[in-house]
Design a protein around this motif. Structure first.
Motif, PDB file in Angstrom:
ATOM      1  N   MET A   1       0.874  -1.176   0.000  1.00  0.00           N
ATOM      2  CA  MET A   1       0.000   0.000   0.000  1.00  0.00           C
ATOM      3  C   MET A   1       0.907   1.220   0.000  1.00  0.00           C
ATOM      4  O   MET A   1       1.810   1.316   0.829  1.00  0.00           O
ATOM      5  CB  MET A   1      -0.911   0.002   1.227  1.00  0.00           C
ATOM      6  CG  MET A   1      -1.831  -1.201   1.302  1.00  0.00           C
ATOM      7  SD  MET A   1      -3.131  -1.098   2.557  1.00  0.00           S
ATOM      8  CE  MET A   1      -2.260  -0.609   4.022  1.00  0.00           C
ATOM      9  N   SER A   2       0.666   2.151  -0.935  1.00  0.00           N
ATOM     10  CA  SER A   2       1.561   3.295  -1.094  1.00  0.00           C
ATOM     11  C   SER A   2       0.788   4.588  -1.282  1.00  0.00           C
ATOM     12  O   SER A   2      -0.246   4.621  -1.942  1.00  0.00           O
ATOM     13  CB  SER A   2       2.470   3.107  -2.317  1.00  0.00           C
ATOM     14  OG  SER A   2       3.310   1.994  -2.151  1.00  0.00           O
ATOM     15  N   ASP A   3       1.368   5.649  -0.707  1.00  0.00           N
ATOM     16  CA  ASP A   3       0.885   7.007  -0.938  1.00  0.00           C
ATOM     17  C   ASP A   3       1.878   7.658  -1.890  1.00  0.00           C
ATOM     18  O   ASP A   3       3.023   7.911  -1.528  1.00  0.00           O
ATOM     19  CB  ASP A   3       0.806   7.776   0.378  1.00  0.00           C
ATOM     20  CG  ASP A   3       0.305   9.194   0.216  1.00  0.00           C
ATOM     21  OD1 ASP A   3       0.259   9.702  -0.928  1.00  0.00           O
ATOM     22  OD2 ASP A   3      -0.030   9.809   1.238  1.00  0.00           O
ATOM     23  N   HIS A   4       1.426   7.900  -3.123  1.00  0.00           N
ATOM     24  CA  HIS A   4       2.282   8.481  -4.159  1.00  0.00           C
ATOM     25  C   HIS A   4       2.100   9.997  -4.279  1.00  0.00           C
ATOM     26  O   HIS A   4       2.480  10.574  -5.294  1.00  0.00           O
ATOM     27  CB  HIS A   4       1.973   7.833  -5.513  1.00  0.00           C
ATOM     28  CG  HIS A   4       2.256   6.370  -5.559  1.00  0.00           C
ATOM     29  ND1 HIS A   4       3.523   5.855  -5.683  1.00  0.00           N
ATOM     30  CD2 HIS A   4       1.430   5.296  -5.482  1.00  0.00           C
ATOM     31  CE1 HIS A   4       3.463   4.532  -5.704  1.00  0.00           C
ATOM     32  NE2 HIS A   4       2.207   4.171  -5.579  1.00  0.00           N
ATOM     33  N   THR A   5       1.506  10.625  -3.292  1.00  0.00           N
ATOM     34  CA  THR A   5       1.167  12.044  -3.277  1.00  0.00           C
ATOM     35  C   THR A   5       0.035  12.343  -4.262  1.00  0.00           C
ATOM     36  O   THR A   5      -1.003  12.849  -3.862  1.00  0.00           O
ATOM     37  CB  THR A   5       2.371  12.954  -3.541  1.00  0.00           C
ATOM     38  OG1 THR A   5       3.382  12.688  -2.552  1.00  0.00           O
ATOM     39  CG2 THR A   5       1.989  14.434  -3.483  1.00  0.00           C
ATOM     40  N   VAL A   6       0.214  12.020  -5.540  1.00  0.00           N
ATOM     41  CA  VAL A   6      -0.821  12.294  -6.540  1.00  0.00           C
ATOM     42  C   VAL A   6      -1.883  11.190  -6.587  1.00  0.00           C
ATOM     43  O   VAL A   6      -2.935  11.361  -7.202  1.00  0.00           O
ATOM     44  CB  VAL A   6      -0.215  12.504  -7.945  1.00  0.00           C
ATOM     45  CG1 VAL A   6       0.717  13.702  -7.956  1.00  0.00           C
ATOM     46  CG2 VAL A   6       0.498  11.265  -8.439  1.00  0.00           C
ATOM     47  N   SER A   7      -1.601  10.057  -5.958  1.00  0.00           N
ATOM     48  CA  SER A   7      -2.545   8.941  -5.890  1.00  0.00           C
ATOM     49  C   SER A   7      -2.182   8.066  -4.689  1.00  0.00           C
ATOM     50  O   SER A   7      -1.073   8.136  -4.164  1.00  0.00           O
ATOM     51  CB  SER A   7      -2.510   8.117  -7.186  1.00  0.00           C
ATOM     52  OG  SER A   7      -1.237   7.525  -7.354  1.00  0.00           O
ATOM     53  N   GLN A   8      -3.155   7.251  -4.289  1.00  0.00           N
ATOM     54  CA  GLN A   8      -2.934   6.280  -3.220  1.00  0.00           C
ATOM     55  C   GLN A   8      -3.314   4.914  -3.776  1.00  0.00           C
ATOM     56  O   GLN A   8      -4.316   4.779  -4.479  1.00  0.00           O
ATOM     57  CB  GLN A   8      -3.771   6.618  -1.985  1.00  0.00           C
ATOM     58  CG  GLN A   8      -3.308   7.878  -1.259  1.00  0.00           C
ATOM     59  CD  GLN A   8      -3.692   9.164  -1.967  1.00  0.00           C
ATOM     60  OE1 GLN A   8      -4.781   9.301  -2.491  1.00  0.00           O
ATOM     61  NE2 GLN A   8      -2.766  10.121  -1.992  1.00  0.00           N
ATOM     62  N   SER A   9      -2.499   3.895  -3.440  1.00  0.00           N
ATOM     63  CA  SER A   9      -2.595   2.627  -4.156  1.00  0.00           C
ATOM     64  C   SER A   9      -2.506   1.398  -3.278  1.00  0.00           C
ATOM     65  O   SER A   9      -1.821   1.404  -2.254  1.00  0.00           O
ATOM     66  CB  SER A   9      -1.445   2.539  -5.173  1.00  0.00           C
ATOM     67  OG  SER A   9      -1.429   3.647  -6.019  1.00  0.00           O
TER      68      SER A   9
END
Length: 148
Positions: free
Chosen positions: A102-110
């Motif tokens: 699970m990742s927070d890519h700043t422009v999206s969360q996945s």
């Protein structure tokens, strides 16, 4: 020439019905039809005629693990906010699908998981588009852990 958007992805799969259970029944793509005497199926989210084509190849070798050239993963938008991503996570867990990351890519969360053939699938929601429209470099922000 200017690309408008990525139109579709084609996967070779071991078992078409198993893959349809994942992409159609769990992730919610609509099956628009089958070809090749039922050995392939086209699916859509409704955005275009098809975004995904699955072609059954039986026991052919699957994707190699680890770093390599070629396809890394596909990303599928599953909502517009973290509440919808959280609901998707709960639905995946109820279906027995392991969440690998699970990742927070700043422009999206996945969320990251594997389809029945071992292909990596990213399920995501976009953050407010002003983040990347005002700062295009935000797309390469450091990846942060996501807790849902």
């Amino acid at each position: 020439m200017k690309a408008h958007y990525l139109g579709h992805v084609v996967f070779y799969v071991k078992d078409l019905q198993r893959s349809l259970t994942f992409y159609r029944d769990l992730l919610g793509f609509k099956e628009v039809g089958q070809i090749f005497d039922g050995a392939a199926a086209a699916l859509t989210s409704g955005r275009t005629h098809h975004e995904l084509l699955l072609i059954q190849v039986g026991d052919a070798p699957g994707p190699p693990s680890g770093r390599r050239r070629g396809l890394y993963h596909i990303g599928i938008k599953v909502g517009d906010n973290l509440a919808e991503l959280r609901a998707a996570k709960q639905e995946l867990e109820r279906a027995g699908i392991a969440i690998e990351g699970m990742s927070d890519h700043t422009v999206s969360q996945s969320l990251y998981l594997r389809d029945p053939d071992g292909n990596e699938v990213e399920l995501y929601v976009d953050a407010d588009e002003s983040l990347w429209k005002n700062d295009p470099a935000a797309v390469v922000s450091p990846i942060k852990p996501l807790r849902l």
